[in-house]
Design an enzyme around this catalytic site. Structure first.
Site, PDB file in Angstrom:
ATOM      1  N   ASN A 187      -3.470  23.167 -62.939  1.00 43.69           N
ATOM      2  CA  ASN A 187      -3.886  24.496 -62.482  1.00 43.69           C
ATOM      3  C   ASN A 187      -5.296  24.729 -63.023  1.00 43.69           C
ATOM      4  O   ASN A 187      -5.471  24.989 -64.209  1.00 43.69           O
ATOM      5  CB  ASN A 187      -2.903  25.542 -63.042  1.00 43.69           C
ATOM      6  N   GLY A 204      -2.277  28.594 -72.880  1.00 44.33           N
ATOM      7  CA  GLY A 204      -3.661  28.679 -73.342  1.00 44.33           C
ATOM      8  C   GLY A 204      -3.795  29.011 -74.825  1.00 44.33           C
ATOM      9  O   GLY A 204      -4.870  29.372 -75.287  1.00 44.33           O
ATOM     10  N   HIS A 249       2.398  32.992 -61.326  1.00 48.58           N
ATOM     11  CA  HIS A 249       1.854  32.603 -62.629  1.00 48.58           C
ATOM     12  C   HIS A 249       1.783  33.848 -63.506  1.00 48.58           C
ATOM     13  O   HIS A 249       1.542  34.954 -63.009  1.00 48.58           O
ATOM     14  CB  HIS A 249       0.461  31.982 -62.449  1.00 48.58           C
ATOM     15  N   SER A 273       0.344  24.872 -72.962  1.00 49.62           N
ATOM     16  CA  SER A 273      -0.341  24.044 -73.956  1.00 49.62           C
ATOM     17  C   SER A 273       0.157  22.598 -73.977  1.00 49.62           C
ATOM     18  O   SER A 273       0.305  22.003 -75.048  1.00 49.62           O
ATOM     19  CB  SER A 273      -0.240  24.681 -75.345  1.00 49.62           C
ATOM     20  N   LYS A 285      -7.262  27.062 -62.395  1.00 54.06           N
ATOM     21  CA  LYS A 285      -7.562  28.498 -62.547  1.00 54.06           C
ATOM     22  C   LYS A 285      -8.943  28.833 -61.975  1.00 54.06           C
ATOM     23  O   LYS A 285      -9.393  28.196 -61.038  1.00 54.06           O
ATOM     24  CB  LYS A 285      -7.436  28.918 -64.020  1.00 54.06           C
ATOM     25  N   GLU A 337       7.158  28.562 -67.980  1.00 53.84           N
ATOM     26  CA  GLU A 337       5.945  28.698 -68.793  1.00 53.84           C
ATOM     27  C   GLU A 337       6.103  29.900 -69.728  1.00 53.84           C
ATOM     28  O   GLU A 337       5.862  31.045 -69.320  1.00 53.84           O
ATOM     29  CB  GLU A 337       4.741  28.953 -67.885  1.00 53.84           C
ATOM     30  N   GLU A 386      -0.394  34.983 -65.331  1.00 53.86           N
ATOM     31  CA  GLU A 386      -1.649  35.743 -65.231  1.00 53.86           C
ATOM     32  C   GLU A 386      -1.631  36.663 -64.014  1.00 53.86           C
ATOM     33  O   GLU A 386      -2.235  37.736 -64.031  1.00 53.86           O
ATOM     34  CB  GLU A 386      -2.845  34.771 -65.203  1.00 53.86           C
TER      35      GLU A 386
HETATM   36  C1  PEP Z   1      -1.054  27.458 -67.245  1.00 56.50           C
HETATM   37  O1  PEP Z   1      -1.937  28.287 -67.141  1.00 56.50           O
HETATM   38  O2  PEP Z   1      -0.227  27.326 -66.325  1.00 56.50           O
HETATM   39  C2  PEP Z   1      -0.986  26.676 -68.464  1.00 56.50           C
HETATM   40  C3  PEP Z   1       0.118  26.060 -68.737  1.00 56.50           C
HETATM   41  O3  PEP Z   1      -2.116  26.678 -69.243  1.00 56.50           O
HETATM   42  P1  PEP Z   1      -2.361  25.781 -70.578  1.00 56.50           P
HETATM   43  O4  PEP Z   1      -1.921  24.393 -70.257  1.00 56.50           O
HETATM   44  O5  PEP Z   1      -3.810  25.896 -70.828  1.00 56.50           O
HETATM   45  O6  PEP Z   1      -1.509  26.391 -71.639  1.00 56.50           O
END
Ligand code: PEP
Length: 251
Positions: A8, A176, A100, A214, A10, A170, A102
């Site tokens: 992703n 992040g 997601h 992460s 973003k 997630e 976000e």
């Molecule tokens: C994400 O935004 O879906 C995500 C898992 O980000 P990160 O891997 O940076 O934690």
């Protein structure tokens, strides 16, 4: 089942950077093609970069699918700023990320709204990657399972199956932050999600459940060993070809 290694991207990078990133990913896969026996790859660039990335994928025969990061809940029409599932399909997408965290938090998207988007994606033949996950306070107060169960029940259309839908667990506190969930927590939550999918859907067999939060090359092997972890949704580490491929190498 092959693991799905999904990036992703973003709202990062500009056009030239997106083309060079997919080019680097393609070269790295080309240098070890046997990785395709264990992994399927997906990248989800910003909407404006989908065309150029898809062009590069087709031109260089890069074995990576492409997806959007969101789609509208409606068909085409007077919806300023939105991108429809039909447009994503037309641009060559096979997947779309929906719900997601976000988008759930910054755009106030409800699970019911995400369900409508998923139905639109399905109508266009896109595979919806539907994200679920609890906030940190919800985990600390012991509510993580209830939150995820409710999100699954409300966000995932009941007609979903393994061809049309992928679930991404997630935990929001792991996105992040560099703070991944432990393999034991992931094991318990993925088993719970599998059970809920079986209860809620008539055709949930073999539906992929990705872990996201992460994921990095150094924790990926432990996560991929966990039952019911069928791949990873990767944010930060998907922006560096060596890290993205490093995660796949851990499969
Ligand atoms: C994400 O935004 O879906 C995500 C898992 O980000 P990160 O891997 O940076 O934690």
């Amino acid at each position: 089942m092959k693991k799905l290694i999904a990036g992703n991207w973003k709202m990062n990078g500009l056009e030239a950077g997106a083309v060079s990133l997919i080019g680097e990913i393609g070269s790295k896969i080309g240098a070890e093609p046997e990785i395709l026996e264990r992994c399927d790859f997906l990248v989800c660039p910003p909407a404006l970069h989908i065309h150029v990335v898809k062009h590069k994928i087709d031109h260089d025969h890069i074995p990576v699918a492409i997806g959007g990061q969101d789609c509208a809940s409606t068909e085409n029409g007077a919806f300023t700023g939105n991108v429809s599932a039909e447009m994503l399909k037309d641009a060559g997408c096979a997947y779309v990320i929906l719900g997601h965290s976000e988008r759930r938090s910054l755009h106030n998207e409800s699970s019911a709204y995400i369900n409508e988007k998923a139905a639109r994606a399905h109508m266009q033949g896109l595979t919806a990657v539907i994200c679920v996950g609890e906030q940190e306070d919800e985990r600390e107060s012991g509510n993580a399972y209830d939150v995820v169960a409710k999100q699954l029940w409300e966000s995932v259309p009941k007609v979903s199956n393994a061809a049309t839908t992928v679930i991404a667990y997630e935990p929001v506190w792991a996105i992040g932050t560099g703070k991944s969930a432990t393999p034991d927590d992931v094991k318990a939550m993925h088993a719970f999600i599998r059970e809920k999918l079986q209860e809620n859907l008539a055709e949930s067999a073999n539906m992929r459940i990705l872990y996201g939060g992460s994921v990095k090359p150094d924790n990926a092997a432990d996560l991929f060993k966990v039952d019911n972890v069928d791949g990873a949704l990767i944010g930060g580490a998907s922006l560096k070809a060596d890290q993205f491929l490093g995660i796949a190498q851990a499969v």
